[in-house]
Structures are given as C-alpha cells and as structure tokens.
Scaffold this motif. Structure first.
Motif, PDB file in Angstrom:
ATOM      1  N   CYS A 144     -11.930  -0.886 -21.634  1.00  0.00           N
ATOM      2  CA  CYS A 144     -10.826  -0.293 -22.394  1.00  0.00           C
ATOM      3  C   CYS A 144     -11.305   0.020 -23.810  1.00  0.00           C
ATOM      4  CB  CYS A 144      -9.642  -1.256 -22.435  1.00  0.00           C
ATOM      5  SG  CYS A 144      -8.156  -0.540 -23.134  1.00  0.00           S
ATOM      6  N   LYS A 145     -11.332   1.297 -24.172  1.00  0.00           N
ATOM      7  CA  LYS A 145     -11.859   1.719 -25.465  1.00  0.00           C
ATOM      8  C   LYS A 145     -11.034   1.187 -26.634  1.00  0.00           C
ATOM      9  CE  LYS A 145     -15.007   4.214 -23.445  1.00  0.00           C
ATOM     10  NZ  LYS A 145     -16.456   3.896 -23.538  1.00  0.00           N
ATOM     11  N   THR A 146      -9.730   1.055 -26.449  1.00  0.00           N
ATOM     12  CA  THR A 146      -8.856   0.624 -27.542  1.00  0.00           C
ATOM     13  C   THR A 146      -8.742  -0.887 -27.674  1.00  0.00           C
ATOM     14  OG1 THR A 146      -6.977   0.872 -26.019  1.00  0.00           O
ATOM     15  CG2 THR A 146      -7.433   2.714 -27.524  1.00  0.00           C
ATOM     16  N   SER A 147      -9.440  -1.644 -26.837  1.00  0.00           N
ATOM     17  CA  SER A 147      -9.339  -3.103 -26.917  1.00  0.00           C
ATOM     18  C   SER A 147      -9.813  -3.637 -28.266  1.00  0.00           C
ATOM     19  CB  SER A 147     -10.136  -3.763 -25.782  1.00  0.00           C
ATOM     20  OG  SER A 147     -11.521  -3.473 -25.897  1.00  0.00           O
TER      21      SER A 147
ATOM     22  N   ALA B  14      -7.398   0.696 -17.488  1.00  0.00           N
ATOM     23  CA  ALA B  14      -8.009   0.949 -18.797  1.00  0.00           C
ATOM     24  C   ALA B  14      -7.843   2.404 -19.258  1.00  0.00           C
ATOM     25  CB  ALA B  14      -9.489   0.556 -18.775  1.00  0.00           C
TER      26      ALA B  14
ATOM     27  N   ASP C 207      -5.625   3.365 -22.644  1.00  0.00           N
ATOM     28  CA  ASP C 207      -6.219   4.126 -23.742  1.00  0.00           C
ATOM     29  C   ASP C 207      -5.425   5.399 -24.019  1.00  0.00           C
ATOM     30  OD1 ASP C 207      -8.265   2.349 -24.257  1.00  0.00           O
ATOM     31  OD2 ASP C 207      -9.700   3.350 -22.951  1.00  0.00           O
TER      32      ASP C 207
ATOM     33  N   ARG D 180      -2.050   4.631 -25.653  1.00  0.00           N
ATOM     34  CA  ARG D 180      -2.159   4.167 -27.041  1.00  0.00           C
ATOM     35  C   ARG D 180      -2.556   5.291 -27.984  1.00  0.00           C
ATOM     36  NH1 ARG D 180      -5.426  -1.392 -25.437  1.00  0.00           N
ATOM     37  NH2 ARG D 180      -3.585  -2.703 -25.063  1.00  0.00           N
ATOM     38  N   PHE D 181      -3.559   6.060 -27.617  1.00  0.00           N
ATOM     39  CA  PHE D 181      -3.973   7.178 -28.482  1.00  0.00           C
ATOM     40  C   PHE D 181      -2.815   8.148 -28.704  1.00  0.00           C
ATOM     41  CE2 PHE D 181      -8.468   6.275 -26.922  1.00  0.00           C
ATOM     42  CZ  PHE D 181      -8.878   5.743 -28.132  1.00  0.00           C
TER      43      PHE D 181
ATOM     44  N   PHE E  99     -12.958   6.833 -33.310  1.00  0.00           N
ATOM     45  CA  PHE E  99     -12.920   7.140 -31.882  1.00  0.00           C
ATOM     46  C   PHE E  99     -13.218   8.634 -31.751  1.00  0.00           C
ATOM     47  CE2 PHE E  99     -10.080   3.554 -32.533  1.00  0.00           C
ATOM     48  CZ  PHE E  99     -10.460   2.668 -31.534  1.00  0.00           C
TER      49      PHE E  99
ATOM     50  N   VAL F 143     -14.954   8.108 -26.629  1.00  0.00           N
ATOM     51  CA  VAL F 143     -13.802   8.159 -25.719  1.00  0.00           C
ATOM     52  C   VAL F 143     -13.890   9.414 -24.862  1.00  0.00           C
ATOM     53  CG1 VAL F 143     -11.295   8.163 -25.542  1.00  0.00           C
ATOM     54  CG2 VAL F 143     -12.403   7.000 -27.472  1.00  0.00           C
TER      55      VAL F 143
ATOM     56  N   ARG G  26      -9.050  10.873 -21.382  1.00  0.00           N
ATOM     57  CA  ARG G  26      -8.039   9.909 -21.818  1.00  0.00           C
ATOM     58  C   ARG G  26      -7.738  10.040 -23.317  1.00  0.00           C
ATOM     59  NH1 ARG G  26     -11.250   4.200 -20.964  1.00  0.00           N
ATOM     60  NH2 ARG G  26     -12.078   5.222 -19.104  1.00  0.00           N
TER      61      ARG G  26
ATOM     62  N   GLN H 294      -0.743  -3.624 -31.905  1.00  0.00           N
ATOM     63  CA  GLN H 294      -1.250  -3.483 -30.539  1.00  0.00           C
ATOM     64  C   GLN H 294      -1.499  -4.851 -29.927  1.00  0.00           C
ATOM     65  OE1 GLN H 294      -4.297  -0.429 -29.467  1.00  0.00           O
ATOM     66  NE2 GLN H 294      -5.487  -2.149 -28.666  1.00  0.00           N
TER      67      GLN H 294
END
Length: 288
Positions: free
Chosen positions: A23-26, A113, A117, A120-121, A167, A197, A201, A241
């Motif tokens: 997960c990129k936003t973790s 994931a 992402d 959230r983005f 990102f 990213v 996504r 978050q």
C-alpha cells in the motif's frame, strides 16, 4: 472448533505486513496510540491541539495569560469495505489456514491496497483549498518546473519541510532522473521520501463499486469527473489517516448451512481526510 478459528488469527500480523508492503499510502498512517474507538462502530476519537500566540510582555505585570487546549474530536470513518470468500472444505484446519493465508495475502496485494490508495489520493486531491497545478508534463524539465512550483508554494505557506512526501508516477520520476542535472537532483532532494504510484490508482476522483448487480466484481474505477494525477506532495501531519483492520471472520463447514466449505470474511474500516486548518500541506498536480 475454537482451536480451528484461533489458528487463523495467527495470519493477522502477516496480513498487516502485506498491507504495509504494497500500500503506497501506508507511510501516511497516523500513530495508532493517539486514536481511540468512538461510541459508534464507524467513529474514531483523535486529539486536536489549539493554543494562543505570543503577546506583549509587560515589565510591570509580566506575562499575558495564554490558553492551550487538547480536545478529543470524534470523526466518522469514510471507508468501510469488505468481502466474503468461500473455500472448499479441507482435510484439516492447518491446510485450511494455509489456503486462507495465500488467499488473503493475494487479495490484499491485488485488490485492497490499490483501492485504498486510490480512495485516499482522491480524498486528499478533492479537498477544498489544497494546492493545485494542472497540465500534461511532456518531459523531465516540465516535471522539475512543476515540482519547483509545488515546493515554492509550500515554502511560502510555511509547511513543514521535514515530512513532505512526494507521490509520483514511475514514468514522471524516470523523466526527472534521466535528466541527471544539478537542478533535477536538487528538487528531488527537497522531499523526505519519494514514493512511486502506478497511474492505475492515482486519480483526483474514484468510484467505489458496490459489488452487486452490474458491479458484482467490486473494486474501483476512475470517476467520470476525475483526472489522472501526475504527482502529489503530502505533509504527513496534514492528513487524518487511520486504518482499522478487523480480524478475519471465519465460518466453519459445520456452521455453513449452504455448502461444505469454509467462509473467510475480510473487512476494513478507516478514515482518510485532511485537517481543515492544514490544507496547505497538500499539493496535487493533475492532467487537464
């Protein structure tokens, strides 16, 4: 039967590691120690601090009294998604546990994931008053110029430079790195972390599919009014978050009235939004 269910709980920490790895936003997840469950199932309680600024000092009366308050604010989770899978009965609980581990790991990597992402983005990009740039970045020089503009705006708004995370799509980052100039290296050095990213996504708006009817496959897609994001700069303290992983729900074949099969449920509840007084900590650059 309790021992069978207890076996599956051993996979929960592994699922958390899978989430963090894909997960990129973790990297934006808040400190879980600062968050508590609210009165309702979809609520979280987070701390919020306010304080007065400086005042004139008097040689006669000394300091002017100030106030500082730390209040708990209740926020409502805006992400609540789940799925239930059915797996044929196995010879023993251990084999079923391995099957569940493989199924859940692949599900998180390829479905959970990317959707998290994307959601959230889109939430951060769609927040009012965040910094914004627009246009197609054709080459590395254009990307560097756009990044410099984002950095300048954040600098002027006194956004903390120590926790600015960039990102960016792999394609655009590659264009900057291919320049291999002092200017390109310097602009990238201004971020505490760089996360690539995939474009699949990275949108300003997404639609989460219901999982029923024509949307039976579930998942997400770019919203009709959404645009592809080129890059996004996020100051970690600007976002709220938190993810709440619920332990997998297990229904044994004996408890399943429909089939001789195990049922494995996965649900995730969380929140992704921007602090109303920290919108300057978000900058999004997207295509027209």
């Amino acid at each position: 039967m309790a021992n069978n269910i207890a076996l599956f709980t051993e996979f929960v920490p592994m699922l958390d590691e899978v989430y963090k790895g894909v997960c990129k936003t973790s990297v934006l997840d808040g400190n879980p120690e600062l968050v508590h469950a609210g009165a309702n199932a979809n609520e979280l309680v987070i701390p919020k601090m306010n304080m007065d600024g400086l005042a004139d000092y008097s040689r006669n009366s000394g300091y002017v009294g100030g106030e500082v308050s730390l209040v708990n604010e209740t926020v409502v989770c805006n992400f609540d998604r789940g799925r239930m899978f059915v797996v044929d009965n196995m010879d023993n609980a251990e084999t079923a546990g391995v099957a569940f581990g493989l199924l859940a790991g692949e599900f998180i990597r390829t479905k959970v994931a990317p959707e998290l992402d994307a959601f959230r983005f889109a939430q951060y990009a769609g927040c009012a008053d965040v910094g914004e740039g627009e246009g197609t970045l054709e080459d590395g020089a254009a990307v560097v110029a756009a990044l410099r503009e984002a950095v300048n705006e954040m600098d002027e708004n006194e956004v903390n430079a120590e926790e600015r995370i960039l990102f960016i799509t792999p394609t655009l980052l590659g264009k900057v790195e291919d320049l291999d100039t002092v200017k390109s290296r310097e602009v990238l050095r201004g971020f505490s972390q760089i996360v690539t990213v995939p474009q699949s996504r990275f949108y300003t708006g997404v639609k989460l599919k219901s999982g029923t009817g024509d949307e039976a496959a579930g998942g997400f897609e770019k919203a009709e009014d959404g645009s592809e994001i080129n890059f996004m700069v996020v100051e970690k303290g600007a976002v709220i978050q938190f993810s709440k992983h619920v332990a997998p729900k297990v229904v044994t074949p004996e408890q399943n009235p429909d089939a001789d099969a195990w049922k494995f449920g996965y649900r995730q509840v969380g929140i992704a939004q921007v602090y109303e007084n920290k919108t300057a900590g978000i900058y999004v650059h997207h295509k027209a």
